[in-house]
Design a protein around this motif. Sequence first.
Motif, PDB file in Angstrom:
ATOM      1  N   LEU A 145      95.050  51.553  36.858  1.00  0.00           N
ATOM      2  CA  LEU A 145      93.870  51.966  36.106  1.00  0.00           C
ATOM      3  C   LEU A 145      94.237  52.107  34.637  1.00  0.00           C
ATOM      4  O   LEU A 145      95.422  52.228  34.307  1.00  0.00           O
ATOM      5  CB  LEU A 145      93.363  53.314  36.634  1.00  0.00           C
ATOM      6  CG  LEU A 145      92.967  53.356  38.108  1.00  0.00           C
ATOM      7  CD1 LEU A 145      92.692  54.782  38.544  1.00  0.00           C
ATOM      8  CD2 LEU A 145      91.757  52.491  38.346  1.00  0.00           C
ATOM      9  N   PRO A 146      93.254  52.120  33.741  1.00  0.00           N
ATOM     10  CA  PRO A 146      93.552  52.305  32.318  1.00  0.00           C
ATOM     11  C   PRO A 146      94.340  53.605  32.058  1.00  0.00           C
ATOM     12  O   PRO A 146      95.157  53.671  31.156  1.00  0.00           O
ATOM     13  CB  PRO A 146      92.173  52.365  31.656  1.00  0.00           C
ATOM     14  CG  PRO A 146      91.290  51.610  32.586  1.00  0.00           C
ATOM     15  CD  PRO A 146      91.833  51.856  33.967  1.00  0.00           C
ATOM     16  N   SER A 147      94.096  54.618  32.882  1.00  0.00           N
ATOM     17  CA  SER A 147      94.799  55.889  32.711  1.00  0.00           C
ATOM     18  C   SER A 147      96.189  55.878  33.349  1.00  0.00           C
ATOM     19  O   SER A 147      96.910  56.862  33.263  1.00  0.00           O
ATOM     20  CB  SER A 147      93.963  57.023  33.310  1.00  0.00           C
ATOM     21  OG  SER A 147      93.740  56.769  34.692  1.00  0.00           O
ATOM     22  N   GLY A 148      96.533  54.779  34.006  1.00  0.00           N
ATOM     23  CA  GLY A 148      97.838  54.658  34.661  1.00  0.00           C
ATOM     24  C   GLY A 148      97.668  54.377  36.139  1.00  0.00           C
ATOM     25  O   GLY A 148      96.561  54.412  36.670  1.00  0.00           O
ATOM     26  N   PRO A 149      98.766  54.110  36.835  1.00  0.00           N
ATOM     27  CA  PRO A 149      98.664  53.793  38.262  1.00  0.00           C
ATOM     28  C   PRO A 149      98.261  55.012  39.093  1.00  0.00           C
ATOM     29  O   PRO A 149      98.603  56.144  38.768  1.00  0.00           O
ATOM     30  CB  PRO A 149     100.073  53.323  38.625  1.00  0.00           C
ATOM     31  CG  PRO A 149     100.958  53.836  37.549  1.00  0.00           C
ATOM     32  CD  PRO A 149     100.129  54.038  36.336  1.00  0.00           C
ATOM     33  N   LYS A 150      97.488  54.742  40.152  1.00  0.00           N
ATOM     34  CA  LYS A 150      97.051  55.811  41.057  1.00  0.00           C
ATOM     35  C   LYS A 150      97.276  55.308  42.479  1.00  0.00           C
ATOM     36  O   LYS A 150      96.928  54.181  42.804  1.00  0.00           O
ATOM     37  CB  LYS A 150      95.583  56.147  40.821  1.00  0.00           C
ATOM     38  CG  LYS A 150      95.100  57.305  41.657  1.00  0.00           C
ATOM     39  CD  LYS A 150      93.771  57.812  41.159  1.00  0.00           C
ATOM     40  CE  LYS A 150      93.409  59.056  41.967  1.00  0.00           C
ATOM     41  NZ  LYS A 150      92.313  59.775  41.388  1.00  0.00           N
ATOM     42  N   GLU A 151      97.834  56.167  43.314  1.00  0.00           N
ATOM     43  CA  GLU A 151      98.139  55.770  44.684  1.00  0.00           C
ATOM     44  C   GLU A 151      97.100  56.337  45.646  1.00  0.00           C
ATOM     45  O   GLU A 151      96.686  57.497  45.516  1.00  0.00           O
ATOM     46  CB  GLU A 151      99.534  56.261  45.073  1.00  0.00           C
ATOM     47  CG  GLU A 151     100.027  55.638  46.360  1.00  0.00           C
ATOM     48  CD  GLU A 151     101.497  55.939  46.593  1.00  0.00           C
ATOM     49  OE1 GLU A 151     102.303  55.018  46.461  1.00  0.00           O
ATOM     50  OE2 GLU A 151     101.810  57.101  46.896  1.00  0.00           O
TER      51      GLU A 151
END
Length: 160
Positions: A145-151
């Motif tokens: 995501l634009p805010s960083g990876p999310k699991e």
Amino acid sequence: MRETQGNPITPGGFTAMQARYEHLLGTERPQIVEIVSWAAGNGDRSENGDYLYGRKRMREIDRELAHLARRMKSARVIDPAQQTETDRAFFGATVTLADEDDRETRVTLVGDDEQDAGAGRIGWSSPLARAIRGAQVGDLRTVRLPSGPKEWEVIEIAYG
């Protein structure tokens, strides 16, 4: 039904697209044509708001009709109830996911033309949908995501 090429869409989504096309063509466009014809008969068109607005709205309707016609022509209707591999997340699946904080989210993988994030319907080519395609219960998937990876962990998969 692993591979979903073209413009996949559910039967309900295709029906809604057809209904929109028919409404524009059979109801809205004729009404605007009538308004434009009436307004054109009133004289000076350069300062006639009904005429100018009507022409603008007619162009918008014609653009939407052309867009819908192209999308319907390329549509590939897929009924999620016909899915044979119900233990994996493919087109039409309703998937329950849990993030790192154990917050659950339920999404349904639908065609890009029928997506509605607020209702939990995500487009087939969205980043989250691409990440969970083919997943099974218990699988961990990472979404960039634009805010960083999310699991996300797949908790449940359902069809129909």
